[in-house]
Design a protein around this motif. Structure first.
Motif, PDB file in Angstrom:
ATOM      1  N   THR A 104      -4.773   4.195  10.507  1.00 42.26           N
ATOM      2  CA  THR A 104      -3.986   4.306   9.275  1.00 42.26           C
ATOM      3  C   THR A 104      -4.909   4.346   8.060  1.00 42.26           C
ATOM      4  O   THR A 104      -4.706   5.122   7.122  1.00 42.26           O
ATOM      5  CB  THR A 104      -3.010   3.118   9.149  1.00 42.26           C
ATOM      6  N   PHE A 105      -5.954   3.523   8.117  1.00 43.26           N
ATOM      7  CA  PHE A 105      -6.886   3.466   6.992  1.00 43.26           C
ATOM      8  C   PHE A 105      -7.811   4.684   6.965  1.00 43.26           C
ATOM      9  O   PHE A 105      -8.138   5.197   5.889  1.00 43.26           O
ATOM     10  CB  PHE A 105      -7.693   2.167   7.046  1.00 43.26           C
TER      11      PHE A 105
ATOM     12  N   ARG B 209      -5.684 -10.134  11.532  1.00 44.14           N
ATOM     13  CA  ARG B 209      -4.824  -9.057  11.064  1.00 44.14           C
ATOM     14  C   ARG B 209      -4.765  -9.030   9.544  1.00 44.14           C
ATOM     15  O   ARG B 209      -4.734 -10.071   8.889  1.00 44.14           O
ATOM     16  CB  ARG B 209      -3.400  -9.226  11.622  1.00 44.14           C
ATOM     17  N   ARG B 210      -4.766  -7.834   8.988  1.00 41.50           N
ATOM     18  CA  ARG B 210      -4.681  -7.711   7.539  1.00 41.50           C
ATOM     19  C   ARG B 210      -3.347  -8.270   7.065  1.00 41.50           C
ATOM     20  O   ARG B 210      -2.289  -7.775   7.436  1.00 41.50           O
ATOM     21  CB  ARG B 210      -4.806  -6.242   7.125  1.00 41.50           C
TER      22      ARG B 210
ATOM     23  N   GLU C 193      -4.114   0.435  13.602  1.00 44.07           N
ATOM     24  CA  GLU C 193      -4.220  -0.017  12.220  1.00 44.07           C
ATOM     25  C   GLU C 193      -5.410   0.650  11.526  1.00 44.07           C
ATOM     26  O   GLU C 193      -5.303   1.113  10.380  1.00 44.07           O
ATOM     27  CB  GLU C 193      -4.378  -1.532  12.193  1.00 44.07           C
TER      28      GLU C 193
ATOM     29  N   ARG D 255      -5.018  -2.848  17.096  1.00 42.44           N
ATOM     30  CA  ARG D 255      -6.040  -2.855  16.040  1.00 42.44           C
ATOM     31  C   ARG D 255      -6.519  -1.441  15.751  1.00 42.44           C
ATOM     32  O   ARG D 255      -6.721  -1.057  14.597  1.00 42.44           O
ATOM     33  CB  ARG D 255      -7.204  -3.737  16.491  1.00 42.44           C
TER      34      ARG D 255
ATOM     35  N   GLY E 203      -5.604  -2.897   0.661  1.00 44.68           N
ATOM     36  CA  GLY E 203      -6.680  -2.035   1.133  1.00 44.68           C
ATOM     37  C   GLY E 203      -6.367  -0.569   0.936  1.00 44.68           C
ATOM     38  O   GLY E 203      -7.230   0.227   0.557  1.00 44.68           O
TER      39      GLY E 203
ATOM     40  N   ASP F  20      -2.300  -8.226   3.998  1.00 40.98           N
ATOM     41  CA  ASP F  20      -1.755  -7.372   2.947  1.00 40.98           C
ATOM     42  C   ASP F  20      -2.428  -6.002   3.020  1.00 40.98           C
ATOM     43  O   ASP F  20      -3.303  -5.681   2.219  1.00 40.98           O
ATOM     44  CB  ASP F  20      -1.987  -8.022   1.571  1.00 40.98           C
ATOM     45  N   PRO F  21      -2.035  -5.169   3.989  1.00 45.60           N
ATOM     46  CA  PRO F  21      -2.699  -3.869   4.149  1.00 45.60           C
ATOM     47  C   PRO F  21      -2.542  -2.970   2.932  1.00 45.60           C
ATOM     48  O   PRO F  21      -3.379  -2.095   2.697  1.00 45.60           O
ATOM     49  CB  PRO F  21      -2.005  -3.272   5.384  1.00 45.60           C
ATOM     50  N   GLN F  22      -1.490  -3.179   2.148  1.00 43.68           N
ATOM     51  CA  GLN F  22      -1.272  -2.320   0.984  1.00 43.68           C
ATOM     52  C   GLN F  22      -2.394  -2.457  -0.040  1.00 43.68           C
ATOM     53  O   GLN F  22      -2.695  -1.508  -0.760  1.00 43.68           O
ATOM     54  CB  GLN F  22       0.080  -2.648   0.335  1.00 43.68           C
TER      55      GLN F  22
END
Length: 324
Positions: A191-192, A154-155, A188, A185, A161, A157-159
């Protein structure tokens, strides 16, 4: 309250230009005044006048303030002063970047028997790997390319990316098709992709890999050691080969299926993508939010449409029709 700790609108915004907290506070105060004497500013900030005079001298050196009549100081308009300061900092950064190669040669000479900083470097330890990955992401200027396969991490720190996408870094990711069976997943990833990531899926992704610009590559030492030990690859024939590997899998990967509720033509395209990704009828039904019987009926419709006797033949015909 100590005046040095009072909130000033915009405080902290100029730290990246080399201004300390006091210099920035002085400049922001002077922006709202026609002019001010050092003694008056010192009384407002509860500081000695000599400290304020020294800070004003720093601001004058940077071209942000100038002296006027009777020993007072005034702010230079920010559209002029800050633009010049930004250009100056950019020139300094380019010069520093140009010296990286020279500094690396010095670094290697100091470690003749150490493999670190060569074309391939081993990084061990979860904390070190996480710090390295964050540093590399912050250093990306143009593009990030990723091959992603299980086991999924799992990321943390998604922020970071999302910030890459926000500053215009082209991001392309080839995910293993198994990701389509993992709703969390997949959510997620969506979102990206909504933020601009280009995502594709492939039934065979050989390894985890991240390529950052044409300067670095990061991959596990071996399968299952993603959090324990990784290889940092610097510019070399190996880095070129890894870039070629990514492009090969990108070219043969399929677009990430869009959410359901599409018109029939798009529904068939989505169904073909999921079939080609190796999903079972049950998995496809869960992905599309329909019954298994409905999926089987759609598969028959697609096969009839292309005159195919097997799903594989339907996929070949779909590819020729540019539906995949």
């Amino acid at each position: 309250m100590d005046a040095r700790r009072q909130a000033v609108p915009g405080m902290g915004m100029l730290a990246g230009l080399g201004l300390g907290p006091l210099e920035e506070q002085l400049y922001l105060r002077l922006l709202g005044l026609p002019a001010a004497e050092p003694q008056w500013l010192a009384s407002q900030l509860n500081l000695r006048a000599s400290i304020v005079v020294a800070a004003l001298a720093v601001l004058a050196e940077l071209g942000l303030v100038e002296s006027c009549a009777a020993g007072a100081w005034t702010a230079v308009p920010p559209d002029v002063a800050l633009e010049e300061l930004l250009l100056r900092r950019e020139v300094e950064l380019r010069r520093a970047r140009g010296r990286i190669g020279e500094l690396m040669r010095t670094y290697r000479q100091g470690r003749p028997d150490d493999g670190a900083a060569g074309p391939v470097e081993v990084i061990s330890g979860r904390r070190s790997i996480a710090d390295l990955w964050r540093t590399l992401q912050l250093g990306v200027r143009e593009r990030l390319r990723v091959l992603d396969r299980p086991p999924y991490v799992r990321r943390s720190d998604p922020q970071t990316g999302l910030a890459l996408l926000g500053r215009g870094v082209t991001t392309r990711v080839v995910y293993h098709s198994r990701v389509l069976r993992d709703p969390e997943r997949l959510a997620e990833i969506r979102t990206f992709t909504a933020a601009g990531e280009q995502a594709r899926v492939h039934t065979e992704v050989p390894l985890k890999l991240a390529l950052l610009d044409d300067r670095w590559a990061l991959l596990p030492v071996s399968a299952g050691t993603e959090l324990e030990s990784v290889l940092l690859i610097r510019p070399s024939t190996l880095l070129d080969a890894l870039a070629g590997l990514f492009e090969l899998y990108w070219a043969h990967a399929m677009r990430l299926p869009e959410p359901s509720e599409e018109p029939p033509e798009d529904r068939h395209r989505q169904l073909l993508t999921l079939l080609a990704a190796g999903l079972t009828d049950e998995s496809i039904a869960r992905q599309l939010g329909v019954s298994t019987r409905t999926v089987q009926r759609w598969v028959r419709e697609v096969m009839d449409r292309f005159g195919a006797r097997t799903r594989f033949q339907a996929g070949i015909q779909a590819a020729r029709a540019d539906l995949l």
